[in-house]
Design a protein around this motif. Structure first.
Motif, PDB file in Angstrom:
ATOM      1  N   SER A  25       0.848  -1.190   0.000  1.00 42.95           N
ATOM      2  CA  SER A  25       0.000   0.000   0.000  1.00 42.95           C
ATOM      3  C   SER A  25       0.886   1.244   0.000  1.00 42.95           C
ATOM      4  O   SER A  25       1.795   1.368   0.820  1.00 42.95           O
ATOM      5  CB  SER A  25      -0.899   0.002   1.238  1.00 42.95           C
ATOM      6  OG  SER A  25      -1.442   1.289   1.478  1.00 42.95           O
ATOM      7  N   THR A  26       0.615   2.178  -0.903  1.00 44.56           N
ATOM      8  CA  THR A  26       1.482   3.349  -1.039  1.00 44.56           C
ATOM      9  C   THR A  26       1.616   4.113   0.266  1.00 44.56           C
ATOM     10  O   THR A  26       2.728   4.395   0.722  1.00 44.56           O
ATOM     11  CB  THR A  26       0.948   4.281  -2.139  1.00 44.56           C
ATOM     12  OG1 THR A  26       0.981   3.591  -3.399  1.00 44.56           O
ATOM     13  CG2 THR A  26       1.796   5.535  -2.249  1.00 44.56           C
ATOM     14  N   SER A  27       0.485   4.485   0.879  1.00 46.54           N
ATOM     15  CA  SER A  27       0.544   5.285   2.101  1.00 46.54           C
ATOM     16  C   SER A  27       1.230   4.527   3.231  1.00 46.54           C
ATOM     17  O   SER A  27       2.047   5.093   3.975  1.00 46.54           O
ATOM     18  CB  SER A  27      -0.867   5.718   2.520  1.00 46.54           C
ATOM     19  OG  SER A  27      -1.742   4.598   2.599  1.00 46.54           O
ATOM     20  N   PHE A  28       0.922   3.238   3.372  1.00 40.98           N
ATOM     21  CA  PHE A  28       1.555   2.450   4.431  1.00 40.98           C
ATOM     22  C   PHE A  28       3.047   2.293   4.189  1.00 40.98           C
ATOM     23  O   PHE A  28       3.855   2.412   5.125  1.00 40.98           O
ATOM     24  CB  PHE A  28       0.900   1.069   4.531  1.00 40.98           C
ATOM     25  CG  PHE A  28       1.622   0.133   5.460  1.00 40.98           C
ATOM     26  CD1 PHE A  28       1.556   0.309   6.832  1.00 40.98           C
ATOM     27  CD2 PHE A  28       2.388  -0.915   4.966  1.00 40.98           C
ATOM     28  CE1 PHE A  28       2.231  -0.538   7.701  1.00 40.98           C
ATOM     29  CE2 PHE A  28       3.067  -1.770   5.823  1.00 40.98           C
ATOM     30  CZ  PHE A  28       2.988  -1.582   7.188  1.00 40.98           C
ATOM     31  N   GLU A  29       3.449   2.028   2.955  1.00 39.86           N
ATOM     32  CA  GLU A  29       4.864   1.808   2.662  1.00 39.86           C
ATOM     33  C   GLU A  29       5.684   3.071   2.912  1.00 39.86           C
ATOM     34  O   GLU A  29       6.825   2.997   3.387  1.00 39.86           O
ATOM     35  CB  GLU A  29       5.041   1.328   1.221  1.00 39.86           C
ATOM     36  CG  GLU A  29       4.571  -0.092   0.967  1.00 39.86           C
ATOM     37  CD  GLU A  29       5.402  -1.127   1.696  1.00 39.86           C
ATOM     38  OE1 GLU A  29       6.512  -0.801   2.159  1.00 39.86           O
ATOM     39  OE2 GLU A  29       4.942  -2.282   1.806  1.00 39.86           O
ATOM     40  N   ILE A  30       5.136   4.227   2.601  1.00 45.70           N
ATOM     41  CA  ILE A  30       5.854   5.477   2.867  1.00 45.70           C
ATOM     42  C   ILE A  30       6.056   5.650   4.371  1.00 45.70           C
ATOM     43  O   ILE A  30       7.164   5.960   4.837  1.00 45.70           O
ATOM     44  CB  ILE A  30       5.100   6.672   2.272  1.00 45.70           C
ATOM     45  CG1 ILE A  30       5.136   6.610   0.739  1.00 45.70           C
ATOM     46  CG2 ILE A  30       5.714   7.995   2.751  1.00 45.70           C
ATOM     47  CD1 ILE A  30       4.255   7.644   0.072  1.00 45.70           C
ATOM     48  N   ILE A  31       4.989   5.443   5.139  1.00 47.87           N
ATOM     49  CA  ILE A  31       5.086   5.575   6.598  1.00 47.87           C
ATOM     50  C   ILE A  31       6.054   4.540   7.163  1.00 47.87           C
ATOM     51  O   ILE A  31       6.881   4.843   8.026  1.00 47.87           O
ATOM     52  CB  ILE A  31       3.688   5.428   7.231  1.00 47.87           C
ATOM     53  CG1 ILE A  31       2.813   6.627   6.847  1.00 47.87           C
ATOM     54  CG2 ILE A  31       3.784   5.304   8.750  1.00 47.87           C
ATOM     55  CD1 ILE A  31       1.359   6.468   7.218  1.00 47.87           C
ATOM     56  N   ARG A  32       5.974   3.302   6.681  1.00 55.33           N
ATOM     57  CA  ARG A  32       6.855   2.240   7.176  1.00 55.33           C
ATOM     58  C   ARG A  32       8.320   2.564   6.888  1.00 55.33           C
ATOM     59  O   ARG A  32       9.177   2.402   7.762  1.00 55.33           O
ATOM     60  CB  ARG A  32       6.491   0.906   6.521  1.00 55.33           C
ATOM     61  CG  ARG A  32       7.358  -0.250   6.997  1.00 55.33           C
ATOM     62  CD  ARG A  32       7.071  -1.512   6.204  1.00 55.33           C
ATOM     63  NE  ARG A  32       7.434  -1.366   4.803  1.00 55.33           N
ATOM     64  CZ  ARG A  32       8.670  -1.483   4.329  1.00 55.33           C
ATOM     65  NH1 ARG A  32       9.667  -1.738   5.165  1.00 55.33           N
ATOM     66  NH2 ARG A  32       8.918  -1.346   3.046  1.00 55.33           N
ATOM     67  N   GLN A  33       8.608   3.044   5.686  1.00 56.98           N
ATOM     68  CA  GLN A  33       9.989   3.347   5.342  1.00 56.98           C
ATOM     69  C   GLN A  33      10.538   4.487   6.195  1.00 56.98           C
ATOM     70  O   GLN A  33      11.669   4.431   6.683  1.00 56.98           O
ATOM     71  CB  GLN A  33      10.109   3.675   3.856  1.00 56.98           C
ATOM     72  CG  GLN A  33       9.912   2.462   2.961  1.00 56.98           C
ATOM     73  CD  GLN A  33      10.211   2.760   1.500  1.00 56.98           C
ATOM     74  OE1 GLN A  33      10.991   3.645   1.189  1.00 56.98           O
ATOM     75  NE2 GLN A  33       9.584   2.015   0.602  1.00 56.98           N
ATOM     76  N   VAL A  34       9.741   5.526   6.368  1.00 58.28           N
ATOM     77  CA  VAL A  34      10.182   6.652   7.197  1.00 58.28           C
ATOM     78  C   VAL A  34      10.371   6.208   8.643  1.00 58.28           C
ATOM     79  O   VAL A  34      11.321   6.616   9.327  1.00 58.28           O
ATOM     80  CB  VAL A  34       9.170   7.809   7.115  1.00 58.28           C
ATOM     81  CG1 VAL A  34       9.513   8.897   8.127  1.00 58.28           C
ATOM     82  CG2 VAL A  34       9.148   8.401   5.702  1.00 58.28           C
ATOM     83  N   ALA A  35       9.471   5.341   9.121  1.00 59.17           N
ATOM     84  CA  ALA A  35       9.498   4.913  10.526  1.00 59.17           C
ATOM     85  C   ALA A  35      10.684   4.018  10.845  1.00 59.17           C
ATOM     86  O   ALA A  35      11.069   3.885  12.012  1.00 59.17           O
ATOM     87  CB  ALA A  35       8.202   4.188  10.875  1.00 59.17           C
ATOM     88  N   THR A  36      11.277   3.389   9.836  1.00 60.41           N
ATOM     89  CA  THR A  36      12.349   2.429  10.096  1.00 60.41           C
ATOM     90  C   THR A  36      13.725   2.882   9.612  1.00 60.41           C
ATOM     91  O   THR A  36      14.728   2.272   9.969  1.00 60.41           O
ATOM     92  CB  THR A  36      12.028   1.069   9.438  1.00 60.41           C
ATOM     93  OG1 THR A  36      11.837   1.258   8.021  1.00 60.41           O
ATOM     94  CG2 THR A  36      10.756   0.479  10.027  1.00 60.41           C
ATOM     95  N   LEU A  37      13.797   3.972   8.834  1.00 59.90           N
ATOM     96  CA  LEU A  37      15.075   4.349   8.232  1.00 59.90           C
ATOM     97  C   LEU A  37      16.031   5.003   9.219  1.00 59.90           C
ATOM     98  O   LEU A  37      17.186   4.602   9.347  1.00 59.90           O
ATOM     99  CB  LEU A  37      14.837   5.276   7.034  1.00 59.90           C
ATOM    100  CG  LEU A  37      16.092   5.766   6.297  1.00 59.90           C
ATOM    101  CD1 LEU A  37      16.915   4.588   5.788  1.00 59.90           C
ATOM    102  CD2 LEU A  37      15.722   6.703   5.162  1.00 59.90           C
ATOM    103  N   PHE A  38      15.563   6.016   9.949  1.00 56.48           N
ATOM    104  CA  PHE A  38      16.454   6.808  10.796  1.00 56.48           C
ATOM    105  C   PHE A  38      16.307   6.427  12.272  1.00 56.48           C
ATOM    106  O   PHE A  38      15.202   6.215  12.759  1.00 56.48           O
ATOM    107  CB  PHE A  38      16.165   8.301  10.634  1.00 56.48           C
ATOM    108  CG  PHE A  38      16.330   8.801   9.220  1.00 56.48           C
ATOM    109  CD1 PHE A  38      17.589   8.886   8.642  1.00 56.48           C
ATOM    110  CD2 PHE A  38      15.230   9.173   8.476  1.00 56.48           C
ATOM    111  CE1 PHE A  38      17.745   9.334   7.351  1.00 56.48           C
ATOM    112  CE2 PHE A  38      15.370   9.638   7.178  1.00 56.48           C
ATOM    113  CZ  PHE A  38      16.637   9.712   6.605  1.00 56.48           C
ATOM    114  N   LEU A  39      17.436   6.388  12.968  1.00 58.84           N
ATOM    115  CA  LEU A  39      17.404   6.119  14.402  1.00 58.84           C
ATOM    116  C   LEU A  39      16.764   7.275  15.165  1.00 58.84           C
ATOM    117  O   LEU A  39      16.033   7.079  16.131  1.00 58.84           O
ATOM    118  CB  LEU A  39      18.822   5.874  14.922  1.00 58.84           C
ATOM    119  CG  LEU A  39      19.506   4.593  14.432  1.00 58.84           C
ATOM    120  CD1 LEU A  39      20.954   4.565  14.910  1.00 58.84           C
ATOM    121  CD2 LEU A  39      18.758   3.374  14.953  1.00 58.84           C
ATOM    122  N   VAL A  40      17.063   8.512  14.741  1.00 60.19           N
ATOM    123  CA  VAL A  40      16.469   9.713  15.327  1.00 60.19           C
ATOM    124  C   VAL A  40      15.643  10.394  14.234  1.00 60.19           C
ATOM    125  O   VAL A  40      16.165  10.687  13.161  1.00 60.19           O
ATOM    126  CB  VAL A  40      17.545  10.676  15.865  1.00 60.19           C
ATOM    127  CG1 VAL A  40      16.893  11.932  16.432  1.00 60.19           C
ATOM    128  CG2 VAL A  40      18.390   9.989  16.925  1.00 60.19           C
TER     129      VAL A  40
END
Length: 344
Positions: free
Chosen positions: A153-168
């Motif tokens: 899902s586009t909206s979910f994948e964007i949120i998931r990627q942002v949520a997991t990429l950066f430590l801070v």
């Protein structure tokens, strides 16, 4: 019924076609690309056709001899998405009215409770398309969904990627607005209900049982992935800057990201008294369980990923074999995606 699914090879469409087949319908699976019958398992109840919704002749041919139309077409990956989606909606509405099609279901977006001139271009376009399609037949329904939870899902994948990429992770203060996500399996149930003669009509909101702020949604994604992240408030962060930064930090199409980010300023929750309730009476899937299913490798349900999902939403199997921390793997995946984009 014989159901025409416009946008059948998109995220929801690729899951809706088998769902409709399981419930005894025949399906005309239409997409703007060349038809691939094998995509749907060569089921003889599926007619795969090419249909550009802005082409009256193609639409007229696709709409012929169907009982219902499900409209899943959105053009967020283009800068002129508003104009194209308006023309597509007008073309389909005219064909539905001329043919006397009984049912028309449109997957729209939740509309925040603000003056229309404050709506993002994305939501304003969804609302415009909704009004056009609702005027085509008395049996029309617009299902207004917010963030649809599921791998691919586009909206979910964007949120998931942002949520997991950066430590801070800096989080703009205006992103404290609330959202009411819905599992894709419940979206499929809602479409099925909308096709019934005694189903919902008009604009109906579609949301799951949980209402959360966007940072909390990111926390759920991180927690279900077994990752701990620190999120800090960012008081000064214009939506344009956040949109650009998010587009650069994810593998999603640039124009899609920037259009969606503009919609995060307002609460995206269901209206009391105008929210879909399953005709079966069964419970809606909770947020944590929906995210858990989406993040489970090779999960076989609707929330699981499919080989037909866009390449930018899928992982790189060889990369998973490299002993890297989650942030490093996400960064490497992003870098490889950028290289592949440059190489065409």
């Amino acid at each position: 019924m014989r159901v025409l699914v416009l946008g059948a090879t998109g995220y929801v469409g690729s899951r809706l076609v088998p769902h409709l087949l399981e419930h005894g319908h025949d399906v005309v699976a239409a997409s703007s690309s060349e038809p691939r019958p094998d995509r749907f398992g060569r089921d003889d109840r599926v007619d795969a056709v090419r249909c550009d919704v802005t082409d009256p002749a193609m639409v007229e041919e696709a709409v012929a001899d169907v009982d219902a139309v499900v409209y899943l077409v959105h053009s967020l990956d283009r800068t002129d998405f508003g104009d194209r989606d308006r023309v597509g909606a007008e073309t389909v509405a005219a064909a539905v009215a001329a043919r006397g099609v009984r049912h028309l279901v449109y997957l729209s977006g939740l509309v925040p409770d603000v003056p229309e001139d404050e709506l993002s271009a994305h939501i304003a376009s969804r609302l415009e398309v909704e009004r056009i399609l609702l005027g085509a037949t008395d049996g029309a329904v617009a299902l207004r969904a917010g963030v649809v939870i599921g791998a691919g899902s586009t909206s979910f994948e964007i949120i998931r990627q942002v949520a997991t990429l950066f430590l801070v992770q800096p989080v703009p203060t205006w992103m404290r607005s609330r959202v009411q996500p819905v599992a894709v399996s419940d979206v499929l149930r809602a479409v099925e209900d909308a096709l019934a003669d005694d189903g919902p009509r008009g604009a109906v909101d579609l949301g799951g049982p949980d209402v959360v702020a966007y940072p909390d949604l990111m926390t759920v994604c991180g927690s279900e992935a077994g990752l701990s992240r620190v999120r800090l408030p960012a008081p000064i962060a214009p939506t344009s800057v956040v949109g650009l930064g998010t587009a650069l930090a994810t593998t999603a199409p640039f124009h899609t990201v920037t259009a969606l980010i503009e919609s995060l300023r307002h609460d995206m929750v269901c209206r009391p008294g105008a929210t879909w309730e399953p005709r079966s009476g069964g419970p809606l899937l909770g947020l944590e369980e929906a995210v858990r299913r989406a993040l489970t490798p090779r999960y076989a349900g609707p929330e699981g990923g499919l080989a037909s999902d866009p390449g930018w939403t899928r992982g790189i199997p060889l990369l998973d074999l490299v002993p890297l921390p989650a942030s490093g793997r996400a960064a490497a995946r992003l870098a490889l995606h950028r290289v592949r984009s440059l190489l065409g």
